[in-house]
Write a protein that holds these residues in place. Structure first.
Motif, PDB file in Angstrom:
ATOM      1  N   GLU A  35       0.702  -1.122   0.075  1.00  0.00           N
ATOM      2  CA  GLU A  35      -0.059   0.131   0.168  1.00  0.00           C
ATOM      3  C   GLU A  35       0.976   1.266  -0.015  1.00  0.00           C
ATOM      4  O   GLU A  35       1.817   1.325   0.728  1.00  0.00           O
ATOM      5  CB  GLU A  35      -1.077  -0.117   1.164  1.00  0.00           C
ATOM      6  CG  GLU A  35      -1.489   1.273   1.631  1.00  0.00           C
ATOM      7  CD  GLU A  35      -2.292   1.870   0.461  1.00  0.00           C
ATOM      8  OE1 GLU A  35      -3.125   1.234  -0.112  1.00  0.00           O
ATOM      9  OE2 GLU A  35      -2.304   3.351   0.481  1.00  0.00           O
ATOM     10  N   ALA A  36       0.505   2.228  -0.856  1.00  0.00           N
ATOM     11  CA  ALA A  36       1.255   3.190  -0.967  1.00  0.00           C
ATOM     12  C   ALA A  36       1.233   4.384   0.210  1.00  0.00           C
ATOM     13  O   ALA A  36       2.238   4.954   0.656  1.00  0.00           O
ATOM     14  CB  ALA A  36       1.122   4.154  -2.287  1.00  0.00           C
ATOM     15  N   GLY A  37       0.104   4.308   0.648  1.00  0.00           N
ATOM     16  CA  GLY A  37      -0.142   5.584   1.874  1.00  0.00           C
ATOM     17  C   GLY A  37       0.456   4.912   3.145  1.00  0.00           C
ATOM     18  O   GLY A  37       0.827   3.896   3.380  1.00  0.00           O
ATOM     19  N   GLY A  42      -7.399   3.116   2.093  1.00  0.00           N
ATOM     20  CA  GLY A  42      -7.713   4.126   0.729  1.00  0.00           C
ATOM     21  C   GLY A  42      -8.773   5.068   0.965  1.00  0.00           C
ATOM     22  O   GLY A  42      -8.873   5.781   2.118  1.00  0.00           O
ATOM     23  N   THR A  43      -9.957   4.995   0.332  1.00  0.00           N
ATOM     24  CA  THR A  43     -11.036   6.036   0.514  1.00  0.00           C
ATOM     25  C   THR A  43     -11.923   5.501   1.623  1.00  0.00           C
ATOM     26  O   THR A  43     -12.732   6.275   1.943  1.00  0.00           O
ATOM     27  CB  THR A  43     -11.910   6.278  -0.662  1.00  0.00           C
ATOM     28  OG1 THR A  43     -12.200   4.931  -1.394  1.00  0.00           O
ATOM     29  CG2 THR A  43     -11.007   7.077  -1.752  1.00  0.00           C
ATOM     30  N   GLU A  59     -18.698   5.996   4.857  1.00  0.00           N
ATOM     31  CA  GLU A  59     -19.381   5.890   6.145  1.00  0.00           C
ATOM     32  C   GLU A  59     -20.441   5.044   6.096  1.00  0.00           C
ATOM     33  O   GLU A  59     -20.901   4.854   7.009  1.00  0.00           O
ATOM     34  CB  GLU A  59     -19.629   7.361   6.570  1.00  0.00           C
ATOM     35  CG  GLU A  59     -20.243   8.421   5.698  1.00  0.00           C
ATOM     36  CD  GLU A  59     -21.679   8.445   5.948  1.00  0.00           C
ATOM     37  OE1 GLU A  59     -22.277   8.729   7.160  1.00  0.00           O
ATOM     38  OE2 GLU A  59     -22.600   8.033   5.160  1.00  0.00           O
ATOM     39  N   VAL A 245       4.220   1.073  -5.248  1.00  0.00           N
ATOM     40  CA  VAL A 245       4.838   0.290  -6.200  1.00  0.00           C
ATOM     41  C   VAL A 245       5.136   1.021  -7.159  1.00  0.00           C
ATOM     42  O   VAL A 245       4.142   1.658  -7.900  1.00  0.00           O
ATOM     43  CB  VAL A 245       4.079  -0.881  -6.513  1.00  0.00           C
ATOM     44  CG1 VAL A 245       4.498  -1.877  -7.929  1.00  0.00           C
ATOM     45  CG2 VAL A 245       3.769  -1.896  -5.269  1.00  0.00           C
ATOM     46  N   VAL A 277      -2.794   4.496 -12.334  1.00  0.00           N
ATOM     47  CA  VAL A 277      -1.599   3.885 -11.677  1.00  0.00           C
ATOM     48  C   VAL A 277      -1.514   2.493 -12.360  1.00  0.00           C
ATOM     49  O   VAL A 277      -0.411   1.975 -12.738  1.00  0.00           O
ATOM     50  CB  VAL A 277      -1.807   3.762 -10.146  1.00  0.00           C
ATOM     51  CG1 VAL A 277      -0.465   2.948  -9.575  1.00  0.00           C
ATOM     52  CG2 VAL A 277      -1.882   5.128  -9.715  1.00  0.00           C
ATOM     53  N   VAL A 294     -12.873  15.203  -4.684  1.00  0.00           N
ATOM     54  CA  VAL A 294     -13.628  15.822  -3.874  1.00  0.00           C
ATOM     55  C   VAL A 294     -12.832  16.333  -2.667  1.00  0.00           C
ATOM     56  O   VAL A 294     -11.731  15.813  -2.125  1.00  0.00           O
ATOM     57  CB  VAL A 294     -14.904  14.924  -3.484  1.00  0.00           C
ATOM     58  CG1 VAL A 294     -15.747  14.518  -4.408  1.00  0.00           C
ATOM     59  CG2 VAL A 294     -14.417  13.768  -2.772  1.00  0.00           C
ATOM     60  N   PRO A 398      -9.603  11.377  -4.416  1.00  0.00           N
ATOM     61  CA  PRO A 398      -9.942  11.045  -5.957  1.00  0.00           C
ATOM     62  C   PRO A 398     -11.125  10.364  -5.776  1.00  0.00           C
ATOM     63  O   PRO A 398     -11.728   9.555  -5.111  1.00  0.00           O
ATOM     64  CB  PRO A 398      -8.608  10.130  -6.331  1.00  0.00           C
ATOM     65  CG  PRO A 398      -8.269   9.411  -4.997  1.00  0.00           C
ATOM     66  CD  PRO A 398      -8.483  10.252  -3.984  1.00  0.00           C
ATOM     67  N   VAL A 399     -12.262  10.890  -7.055  1.00  0.00           N
ATOM     68  CA  VAL A 399     -12.982   9.843  -7.113  1.00  0.00           C
ATOM     69  C   VAL A 399     -13.168   9.775  -8.645  1.00  0.00           C
ATOM     70  O   VAL A 399     -12.633  10.186  -9.558  1.00  0.00           O
ATOM     71  CB  VAL A 399     -14.430  10.954  -6.724  1.00  0.00           C
ATOM     72  CG1 VAL A 399     -14.605  11.012  -5.229  1.00  0.00           C
ATOM     73  CG2 VAL A 399     -14.248  12.120  -7.336  1.00  0.00           C
ATOM     74  N   GLY A 418     -10.894  -3.546  -7.915  1.00  0.00           N
ATOM     75  CA  GLY A 418     -11.213  -2.259  -7.427  1.00  0.00           C
ATOM     76  C   GLY A 418     -12.123  -1.370  -8.339  1.00  0.00           C
ATOM     77  O   GLY A 418     -12.467  -1.699  -9.034  1.00  0.00           O
ATOM     78  N   GLY A 419     -12.120  -0.135  -7.858  1.00  0.00           N
ATOM     79  CA  GLY A 419     -13.111   0.924  -8.432  1.00  0.00           C
ATOM     80  C   GLY A 419     -12.951   1.336  -9.947  1.00  0.00           C
ATOM     81  O   GLY A 419     -13.944   1.175 -10.607  1.00  0.00           O
ATOM     82  N   VAL A 429     -17.342  -2.705  -5.383  1.00  0.00           N
ATOM     83  CA  VAL A 429     -15.869  -3.054  -5.109  1.00  0.00           C
ATOM     84  C   VAL A 429     -15.656  -4.249  -4.211  1.00  0.00           C
ATOM     85  O   VAL A 429     -14.783  -5.258  -4.772  1.00  0.00           O
ATOM     86  CB  VAL A 429     -15.099  -1.765  -4.364  1.00  0.00           C
ATOM     87  CG1 VAL A 429     -14.023  -2.351  -3.838  1.00  0.00           C
ATOM     88  CG2 VAL A 429     -15.007  -0.580  -5.152  1.00  0.00           C
TER      89      VAL A 429
END
Ligand SMILES: Cc1cc2nc3c(=O)[nH]c(=O)nc-3n(C[C@H](O)[C@H](O)[C@H](O)COP(=O)(O)OP(=O)(O)OC[C@H]3O[C@@H](n4cnc5c(N)ncnc54)[C@H](O)[C@@H]3O)c2cc1C
Length: 456
Positions: A35-37, A42-43, A59, A245, A277, A294, A398-399, A418-419, A429
């Motif tokens: 995972e990059a973050g 993620g979101t 949520e 990555v 990506v 957003v 990002p959306v 994924g999305g 998802v």
């Protein structure tokens, strides 16, 4: 002879990647999530604001299709499932504000005679919408949701209901959402029924109650991320954060992935990253869904007048409303009992989102929190100034809109989820990730048994 476990690297630790990783780890593969973050999810993300731990990304989840509910059951979280308070969200349009009519799907009404629909679109809107019953089937077919609604149900349904709902959920204008990219269940219903209203009624399954379409988890949706990460680790897998990555290279019939910490070999790779990506890692152009950004501003305020939940669980804002910049606001403490209990009387959590795919500039960061306080006060009909503000934060996400029309041509040993390919929303998802992981598990077993054949 039993099949030896394969080394599978999942790129991207959002809900798509983590769900696929958990499924594959449970099937006995040696799974590494990169995972990059700094945190997985993620979101789906959370933060402490005003002493409260709140979701600052997704949520809730859609109940339709049951994919997220099943995952929650499988992870043993059923007891934490909560439903929103049964008060309707509102819609604000140029001519006023009213509760969202019950029983709609994407804002498309299912009951044209209902008083709550009349309150939003008026008699002229209802009479125009009734044309849906007599127009030939071909009218509005084959284009976007926006075109179909405008042609069959008229401008008022489009501008006051469908545009705010789709803008709020997909962050995209309805004209940018092709009918063919809707979930298969929705496409089936549209194919079966001559009218949009009948299709909406079938998709909602007759549920007219507000809030009947979504659920959440006590403590927030991030608890699902924590449960998935724990599940991957319990099954022997690894989740590595701060590990973007940078390249994906073939090595015979296997793969090598590069991060700044070095190379990770893999028998198979699951890409669960945004389309841009993914295209870069695959070194080929890919069809990407329309994307944008957003801003989500979370406010914690002291305002006892909000205990009465003046606009229910929140409000969707039509794009023709000039005096408010937000496209949607969730009154989170009115929506979720667990959060109201944590906050205590008089204290409230408000989530305001800004930006749609295809919109111009987002408001500058310097405009916050004043802009969000102004918009919240206007939408809620209460006075809210800096004195009422306990804490706030701003997140940039990002959306993407609808899914790309199909996955890119993939080299052997690589799967995509994924999305990017599943579309927006946890329901889409999660379902896609589980199917992709099971398919890959099946192919990996076959490959191990037959030695070195491609995975496709
Ligand atoms: C503000 C907001 C509110 C939302 N609310 C809801 C909601 O209430 N209900 C709902 O159902 N849906 C909601 N959604 C949508 C939902 O969150 C997403 O559809 C879903 O979480 C997407 O999951 P994903 O795994 O496909 O993508 P992401 O969550 O985007 O995860 C992709 C991951 O890939 C990582 N990554 C990127 N590049 C690399 C790289 N080179 N190497 C390694 N990792 C990389 C990213 O850091 C990220 O963690 C919301 C979305 C937003 C933005």
């Amino acid at each position: 002879m039993s099949t030896p476990p394969a080394a599978v690297v999942v790129v991207g630790g959002g809900m798509g990647g983590l769900t696929a990783a958990w499924e594959l780890a449970r099937a006995g593969h040696r799974v590494t999530v990169l995972e990059a973050g700094p945190a997985p999810g993620g979101t789906v993300s959370r933060a402490r604001v005003g002493g409260l731990v709140v979701d600052v990304g997704a949520e809730s989840y859609a109940l339709a299709g049951g994919t997220v509910a099943t995952l929650i059951d499988d992870l043993g979280l059923t007891g934490a499932t909560v439903t929103p308070r049964p008060t309707p969200a509102w819609v604000r349009h140029r001519s006023g504000a009213a509760p969202l009519p019950g029983g709609g799907w994407l804002g498309i009404p299912s009951r044209l005679g209902a008083p709550d629909l009349r309150r939003v679109i008026g008699w002229p809107g209802v009479l125009r919408a009734a044309a849906d019953r007599v127009l030939p089937r071909r009218v509005g077919a084959g284009g976007s949701v926006g075109t179909a609604v405008r042609r069959r149900l008229g401008r008022r349904v489009l501008d006051r209901l469908v545009e705010p709902v789709i803008g709020g959920v997909y962050s995209t204008p309805p004209t940018e959402l092709p009918l063919e990219r809707l979930a298969p269940r929705a496409r089936d219903a549209l194919a079966r029924h001559r009218t949009l209203t009948a299709a909406a009624a079938e998709i909602r399954g007759g549920a007219a109650a507000p809030g009947a379409q979504v659920a959440g988890l006590a403590g927030g949706m991030y608890t699902l991320v924590e449960a998935l990460v724990a599940g991957v680790r319990t099954a022997g897998g690894t989740v590595r954060t701060d590990s973007p990555v940078t390249s994906l290279q073939p090595n015979g019939d296997k793969w090598v992935l590069h991060t700044r910490d070095g190379a990770t070999p893999a028998d198979a790779v699951v890409l669960a990253v945004p389309a841009t990506v993914g295209g870069r890692l695959l070194d080929r152009p890919v069809e990407a869904p329309a994307t944008g950004e957003v801003l989500l501003c979370t406010l914690v305020v002291d305002c006892p007048a909000l205990d009465a939940a003046p606009i229910g669980t929140g409000v969707l804002v039509a794009s023709d409303v000039r005096e408010v910049g937000a496209k949607a606001m969730t009154h989170a403490t009115a929506k979720w009992e667990w959060l109201a209990a944590a906050a205590g009387p008089g204290r409230h959590v408000l989530r305001l989102s800004y930006g749609r795919v295809g919109d111009g500039e987002l408001p500058g960061v310097a405009a916050f929190p004043r802009l969000a306080l102004h918009d919240a006060a206007d939408l809620l009909g209460v006075a809210l100034d800096l004195d009422a503000l306990v804490d706030w934060r701003l997140d940039r996400w990002p959306v993407g809109g609808a899914a790309a029309s199909g996955p890119p041509a993939l080299p052997a040993g690589v799967a995509v989820t994924g999305g990017w390919v599943a579309g927006t929303g946890l329901a889409a998802v999660v379902g896609h990730a589980r199917t992709t992981a099971r398919r890959l598990d099946g192919v990996l077993g076959v490959r191990s048994a037959t030695h070195g054949q491609g995975l496709r």
